[in-house]
Design an enzyme around this catalytic site. Structure first.
Site, PDB file in Angstrom:
ATOM      1  N   SER A  27     -12.942  -4.935   2.294  1.00 48.79           N
ATOM      2  CA  SER A  27     -13.970  -4.505   1.598  1.00 48.79           C
ATOM      3  C   SER A  27     -15.436  -4.683   2.118  1.00 48.79           C
ATOM      4  O   SER A  27     -16.147  -5.115   1.115  1.00 48.79           O
ATOM      5  CB  SER A  27     -13.729  -4.917   0.095  1.00 48.79           C
ATOM      6  OG  SER A  27     -12.590  -4.076  -0.271  1.00 48.79           O
ATOM      7  N   PRO A  28     -15.636  -4.812   3.070  1.00 50.11           N
ATOM      8  CA  PRO A  28     -17.190  -5.229   3.559  1.00 50.11           C
ATOM      9  C   PRO A  28     -18.190  -4.391   3.171  1.00 50.11           C
ATOM     10  O   PRO A  28     -19.294  -4.670   3.307  1.00 50.11           O
ATOM     11  CB  PRO A  28     -16.898  -5.209   5.371  1.00 50.11           C
ATOM     12  CG  PRO A  28     -15.865  -4.318   5.613  1.00 50.11           C
ATOM     13  CD  PRO A  28     -14.771  -4.625   4.351  1.00 50.11           C
ATOM     14  N   LEU A  29     -17.791  -3.145   2.739  1.00 53.95           N
ATOM     15  CA  LEU A  29     -18.607  -2.362   2.271  1.00 53.95           C
ATOM     16  C   LEU A  29     -18.668  -2.139   0.622  1.00 53.95           C
ATOM     17  O   LEU A  29     -19.161  -1.288   0.157  1.00 53.95           O
ATOM     18  CB  LEU A  29     -18.670  -0.757   3.047  1.00 53.95           C
ATOM     19  CG  LEU A  29     -18.641  -0.746   4.558  1.00 53.95           C
ATOM     20  CD1 LEU A  29     -18.201   0.578   4.997  1.00 53.95           C
ATOM     21  CD2 LEU A  29     -20.066  -0.859   4.609  1.00 53.95           C
ATOM     22  N   GLY A  30     -18.290  -3.081   0.150  1.00 46.50           N
ATOM     23  CA  GLY A  30     -17.968  -3.242  -1.517  1.00 46.50           C
ATOM     24  C   GLY A  30     -17.571  -1.904  -1.841  1.00 46.50           C
ATOM     25  O   GLY A  30     -17.846  -1.218  -2.884  1.00 46.50           O
ATOM     26  N   ARG A  31     -16.221  -1.659  -1.260  1.00 42.03           N
ATOM     27  CA  ARG A  31     -15.270  -0.606  -1.931  1.00 42.03           C
ATOM     28  C   ARG A  31     -16.010   0.708  -1.576  1.00 42.03           C
ATOM     29  O   ARG A  31     -15.922   1.684  -2.265  1.00 42.03           O
ATOM     30  CB  ARG A  31     -14.820  -0.774  -3.063  1.00 42.03           C
ATOM     31  CG  ARG A  31     -14.166  -2.050  -3.530  1.00 42.03           C
ATOM     32  CD  ARG A  31     -13.501  -2.366  -4.627  1.00 42.03           C
ATOM     33  NE  ARG A  31     -13.208  -3.665  -4.832  1.00 42.03           N
ATOM     34  CZ  ARG A  31     -12.057  -4.473  -4.187  1.00 42.03           C
ATOM     35  NH1 ARG A  31     -11.371  -3.584  -3.317  1.00 42.03           N
ATOM     36  NH2 ARG A  31     -11.852  -5.542  -4.327  1.00 42.03           N
ATOM     37  N   GLY A  32     -16.987   0.695  -0.732  1.00 37.18           N
ATOM     38  CA  GLY A  32     -17.712   2.082  -0.334  1.00 37.18           C
ATOM     39  C   GLY A  32     -18.894   2.309  -0.960  1.00 37.18           C
ATOM     40  O   GLY A  32     -20.006   2.890  -0.617  1.00 37.18           O
ATOM     41  N   TYR A  64       0.783  -1.232   0.049  1.00 38.41           N
ATOM     42  CA  TYR A  64      -0.052   0.015   0.151  1.00 38.41           C
ATOM     43  C   TYR A  64       0.868   1.137   0.051  1.00 38.41           C
ATOM     44  O   TYR A  64       1.679   1.681   0.950  1.00 38.41           O
ATOM     45  CB  TYR A  64      -1.184   0.092   1.092  1.00 38.41           C
ATOM     46  CG  TYR A  64      -1.763  -1.092   1.437  1.00 38.41           C
ATOM     47  CD1 TYR A  64      -2.199  -1.725   0.196  1.00 38.41           C
ATOM     48  CD2 TYR A  64      -2.462  -1.682   2.451  1.00 38.41           C
ATOM     49  CE1 TYR A  64      -3.217  -2.994   0.356  1.00 38.41           C
ATOM     50  CE2 TYR A  64      -3.287  -2.693   2.836  1.00 38.41           C
ATOM     51  CZ  TYR A  64      -3.459  -3.549   1.615  1.00 38.41           C
ATOM     52  OH  TYR A  64      -4.435  -4.470   1.812  1.00 38.41           O
ATOM     53  N   HIS A  93       0.251 -11.771   1.436  1.00 40.69           N
ATOM     54  CA  HIS A  93      -0.949 -11.024   0.654  1.00 40.69           C
ATOM     55  C   HIS A  93      -1.521 -11.803  -0.467  1.00 40.69           C
ATOM     56  O   HIS A  93      -2.561 -11.686  -0.558  1.00 40.69           O
ATOM     57  CB  HIS A  93      -0.173  -9.663   0.268  1.00 40.69           C
ATOM     58  CG  HIS A  93      -1.031  -8.734  -0.021  1.00 40.69           C
ATOM     59  ND1 HIS A  93      -0.699  -7.280  -0.028  1.00 40.69           N
ATOM     60  CD2 HIS A  93      -2.354  -8.501  -0.311  1.00 40.69           C
ATOM     61  CE1 HIS A  93      -1.867  -6.546  -0.174  1.00 40.69           C
ATOM     62  NE2 HIS A  93      -2.834  -7.357   0.001  1.00 40.69           N
TER      63      HIS A  93
END
Length: 326
Positions: free
Chosen positions: A203-208, A57, A124
């Protein structure tokens, strides 16, 4: 806000929700280090104990940022980082899991983070050219030396997880898991539960997107990786906005946000699940943590599962997909 409950990843105890730090340095447009450091420290103040980063990152910048944020507060934090992308942001992508790279990557991460040991060290992505036994054996040597406390894998297949765990106990499997990415449920989740391995959805929020804040690809800044991902492409985007509409309607009936509802769904996957939603902003952090108190009924789950079945488009482009489920 009440104190955050804890959950276990193998024998590692962490807060029931962690903080994903990737977006503070990588993938989502320009960064603001001071803002990000303040958000990390606010997370610690609120009881978040697990911070997730990786050497990939920002080509090491994110580990340095996390190190700066936790300076003087090391005993409050479970530091989780990852290695494997050997050329950082270069092209083409190079994955390395050989023993030499394992040792060198760990030393570099320790230096950037400014810590004496890494609490949870993930591979990773799985190197297809190196037997997983070699990689995990080298990682286990880091444990023996006291440089690493617990081992993890990311985006690994069920078969690879079994082989890795036979070499050294794996504490956590990090993979994408949300209402719009559920492929881990078929084989990976059952194997992890059989072996006592915790699950860390990124990404539990679907990448926002599942927050409802983004209505078009133009919502993303130049350089944002979402501009090139299939689910945000014309055609797929319209169908996926309909999925968000279902979340928004149900969330409104509960007096919460669509993002909190989507995150609560992930939190309800089991007591061995610790999602790591990412954000740079304190207000989003606090909104995410409030999802820990959201209750979902059986009827709610039926509605959400029905919406999830309508998701359109792959989560990555074809090249990136070759590096998952390794």
């Amino acid at each position: 806000m009440t104190r955050i409950p804890t959950r276990q990843l193998g024998d590692l105890v962490v807060s029931a929700q962690g903080l994903g730090c990737m977006g503070m340095s990588h993938g989502y447009g320009a960064s603001d280090d001071d803002q990000s450091v303040a958000t990390v420290r606010r997370a610690l103040d609120l009881g978040v104990t697990m911070l997730d980063t990786a050497d990939f990152y920002g080509s090491g910048h994110n580990e340095e940022l996390v190190g700066r944020a936790i300076a003087g507060r090391r005993d409050e934090v479970v530091v989780a980082t990852k290695f494997g992308f050997a050329n950082r942001l270069g092209e083409p992508t190079v994955i390395r899991g050989d023993a030499f790279h394992v040792r060198r990557a760990c030393e570099d991460s320790l230096r950037r983070l400014g810590v004496e040991h890494i609490d949870l060290y993930y591979l990773h992505r799985v190197d297809p050219a190196v037997p997983i036994e070699e990689t995990v054996s080298a990682m286990s040597e880091l444990v023996r030396l006291g440089k690493v406390r617990h081992l993890g894998l990311s985006e690994a297949s069920a078969a690879t997880i079994r082989r890795a765990h036979a070499v050294h106990p794996i504490s956590a499997l990090q993979s994408e898991w949300s209402l719009w990415t559920r492929d881990v449920e078929a084989e990976v989740v059952p194997v992890c539960r059989e072996l006592g391995i915790g699950l860390v959805p990124f990404s539990p929020l679907g990448r926002g997107f599942l927050t409802g804040r983004y209505r078009s690809a133009d919502s993303f800044a130049l350089g944002d990786v979402r501009r090139s991902q299939p689910r945000f492409a014309e055609g797929n985007l319209a169908r996926n906005l309909a999925v968000v509409g279902v979340l928004e309607e149900l969330a409104a009936s509960k007096g919460i946000t669509a993002g909190q509802l989507a995150l609560a769904w992930v939190q309800h996957r089991g007591a061995d699940v610790v999602p790591i939603p990412g954000t740079r902003r304190q207000r989003n952090l606090e909104e995410n943590l409030a999802a820990l108190t959201v209750e979902l009924s059986a009827d709610d789950l039926v509605v959400l599962d029905g919406a999830a079945a309508q998701v359109a488009g792959a989560r990555y482009d074809e090249t990136s997909l070759t590096f998952v489920n390794g």
